[in-house]
Write a protein that holds these residues in place. Structure first.
Motif, PDB file in Angstrom:
ATOM      1  N   ASN A 186       0.822  -1.215   0.000  1.00 55.68           N
ATOM      2  CA  ASN A 186       0.000   0.000   0.000  1.00 55.68           C
ATOM      3  C   ASN A 186       0.853   1.262   0.000  1.00 55.68           C
ATOM      4  N   MET A 219       5.182  -4.504   7.657  1.00 50.13           N
ATOM      5  CA  MET A 219       4.557  -3.731   6.590  1.00 50.13           C
ATOM      6  C   MET A 219       4.575  -2.224   6.882  1.00 50.13           C
ATOM      7  N   LEU A 220       5.371  -1.819   7.879  1.00 52.57           N
ATOM      8  CA  LEU A 220       5.444  -0.391   8.206  1.00 52.57           C
ATOM      9  C   LEU A 220       6.060   0.373   7.041  1.00 52.57           C
ATOM     10  N   VAL A 253       3.850   7.163   2.536  1.00 45.92           N
ATOM     11  CA  VAL A 253       2.445   7.180   2.949  1.00 45.92           C
ATOM     12  C   VAL A 253       1.635   8.096   2.024  1.00 45.92           C
ATOM     13  N   ILE A 296       1.187  -2.239  15.779  1.00 44.74           N
ATOM     14  CA  ILE A 296       2.349  -1.398  15.446  1.00 44.74           C
ATOM     15  C   ILE A 296       3.511  -1.678  16.383  1.00 44.74           C
ATOM     16  N   SER A 326       2.204  -3.531  11.399  1.00 46.50           N
ATOM     17  CA  SER A 326       1.701  -2.530  10.468  1.00 46.50           C
ATOM     18  C   SER A 326       1.056  -1.388  11.242  1.00 46.50           C
ATOM     19  N   ASP A 327       1.030  -0.235  10.637  1.00 46.60           N
ATOM     20  CA  ASP A 327       0.435   0.947  11.252  1.00 46.60           C
ATOM     21  C   ASP A 327      -0.921   1.193  10.590  1.00 46.60           C
ATOM     22  N   GLN A 380      -1.554   4.122   8.324  1.00 50.40           N
ATOM     23  CA  GLN A 380      -0.964   4.170   6.978  1.00 50.40           C
ATOM     24  C   GLN A 380      -1.832   3.417   5.988  1.00 50.40           C
ATOM     25  N   GLY A 381      -2.963   2.942   6.441  1.00 53.28           N
ATOM     26  CA  GLY A 381      -3.824   2.140   5.577  1.00 53.28           C
ATOM     27  C   GLY A 381      -3.477   0.670   5.730  1.00 53.28           C
ATOM     28  N   LEU A 382      -4.464  -0.201   5.556  1.00 52.42           N
ATOM     29  CA  LEU A 382      -4.226  -1.626   5.730  1.00 52.42           C
ATOM     30  C   LEU A 382      -3.679  -2.211   4.433  1.00 52.42           C
ATOM     31  N   LYS A 429       3.871  12.113  15.452  1.00 49.04           N
ATOM     32  CA  LYS A 429       5.036  12.556  14.693  1.00 49.04           C
ATOM     33  C   LYS A 429       4.642  13.804  13.933  1.00 49.04           C
ATOM     34  N   SER A 458       4.762  14.279  10.930  1.00 53.04           N
ATOM     35  CA  SER A 458       4.084  13.956   9.675  1.00 53.04           C
ATOM     36  C   SER A 458       2.663  13.453   9.913  1.00 53.04           C
TER      37      SER A 458
END
Lengths: 123, 291
Positions: A12, A116-117, A123, B81, B101-102, B105-107, B131, B133
């Motif tokens: 993504n 997946m970070l 982003v 996360i 995963s965060d 940031q979307g799955l 953050k 951002s």
């Protein structure tokens, strides 16, 4: 990471149009015993992208799956279900990486958990 | 310092090794998590046909909530996360698959493959900007947008949340609605400050009969719409203090000032060294009416 999850995962990263399927780089594969559940397999069969599963299974060194995407009549065959079950739920990528098909960005897999970070600029 | 973990540090830093272990070894937390995930699963209203579903556990942590899903025979993908929390989950040998995963940031999931999503006490983290951002509105948008994509048509999502204030609740809900979800907030035990729990229940797809929001638990007969219960926090305190407490009152009268009770009190006073009148046959006796 089992292939069931690999079949669901998609990159993504911003700007990537088709992040599926992620290419697999293998360092270590494990096989785990999982209880056989025909009802779940029959349900999942329609959601699985066959080509992606086939390629992933080949990468992990399992070549028993039929090459062509089978139609749903095979779901009655126990032999097929057993193979499907093994490929989908029992093969486990322990160490390695997933590679985004468009950008080539690597998502490392450690202890079976894909990271997946994304970086801030992705982003 | 505030007791809300959201205000102390970003999740991946707050849930470090020690905190992750602490979290998972507390029997109180385990029990609460099990109860909440049980209720969230109930709110998903999956058809009762015994077929295992592929569910998503967002903010799965050490897999406490996922355990409930496994017990009910479902396959699940857990997403968190915090690496430390996932390490504990690995140690506990949870049955689900884990992803680092965060959610903001979307799955990273394909379209229409998930049969339902639950999340226990996690979504409110998105309202924080940890953050430079980070922009909560954008992160919520990315989250709900990607969730809408990866859920199957008609699938539901039940998120238990602890919004800090009304604004946060509105922010979460409006982001969900903007992404195309139908649904609303279900509040269990709205009049109890301790047992009160909020669930955001969302349905993927346009509003229909099946997407109506289920009733919360422990609501009294009077109307208790979402708008009313999402009112000021002050109102609720008033509401609680106004309640009748018949049992407590009964207790007081039952205890009464009986002779035995008075003798006990006097004995106690004597032990303390107070000046206490002596016990006689008049002690604790009722006065006559004509007095």
């Amino acid at each position: 990471m089992r292939l069931l999850i690999h079949n669901m995962l998609s990159s993504n990263i911003k700007g990537v149009i088709n992040g599926f399927p992620l290419r697999i780089e293998v360092d270590k594969v494990e096989e785990k015993q999982v209880d056989f559940d025909a009802a779940f397999l029959r349900k999942m069969f329609h959601k699985i992208e066959w080509k992606a599963l086939l390629d992933a299974a080949l990468t992990l060194g399992y070549a028993e799956l039929p090459e062509e995407a089978p139609d749903s009549s095979v779901l009655e065959s126990d032999e097929f279900l057993q193979k499907f079950h093994h490929a989908l739920l029992e093969l486990d990528l322990e160490e390695g990486a997933l590679v985004c098909p468009e950008t080539g960005r690597k998502f490392p897999v450690t202890k079976g958990i894909p990271n997946m970070l994304l970086h801030e600029d992705e982003v | 310092m505030s007791s809300r973990p959201e205000l102390q540090a970003p999740p991946e830093i707050f849930y470090d090794d020690t905190e992750a272990r602490k979290y998972t070894s507390s029997s109180r937390i385990i029990e609460i998590q099990a109860k909440l995930s049980e209720r969230a699963l109930e709110l998903l209203a999956l058809p009762d046909d015994g077929v295992p579903r592929l569910l998503l556990d967002i903010g799965c942590g050490s897999g406490l909530s996922g355990e409930t899903l496994s017990e009910n025979g479902h396959q699940w993908i857990g997403l968190d996360i915090s690496q430390s929390m996932l390490d504990v989950a690995l140690e506990r040998e949870v049955e689900g698959d884990l992803l680092l995963s965060d959610m903001g940031q979307g799955l990273p999931l394909r379209t229409g493959v998930i049969d339902g999503a639950i999340s226990i006490s996690a979504i409110q983290w998105l309202c924080n900007a940890d953050k430079s951002s980070h922009e909560p509105r954008l992160r919520l948008k990315a989250f709900f947008g990607s969730l809408y994509r990866c859920l199957a048509r008609g699938a539901k999502a039940a998120f238990q949340v602890y919004p800090e204030n009304v604004a946060q609740r509105e922010l979460i809900l409006s982001s969900a609605m903007r992404a195309g979800f139908a649904g609303g907030v279900v509040i269990d035990y709205p009049h109890s400050s301790k047992m009160r729990k909020e669930f955001v229940v969302l349905t993927c797809g346009p509003p229909s009969i099946s997407s109506s929001v289920p009733q919360g638990k422990g609501q009294d007969g009077e109307s208790c719409s979402d708008d009313e219960s999402s009112g000021d926090e002050e109102d609720q305190t008033v509401c609680i203090s106004d309640r009748h407490r018949p049992r407590k009152k009964q207790k007081v009268t039952k205890k009464g000032r009986t002779r035995q009770w008075i003798l006990k009190r006097k004995e106690k006073g004597r032990r303390k060294g107070n000046v206490v009148p002596r016990d006689t046959k008049y002690t604790g006796r009722k006065r006559k009416a004509r007095f």
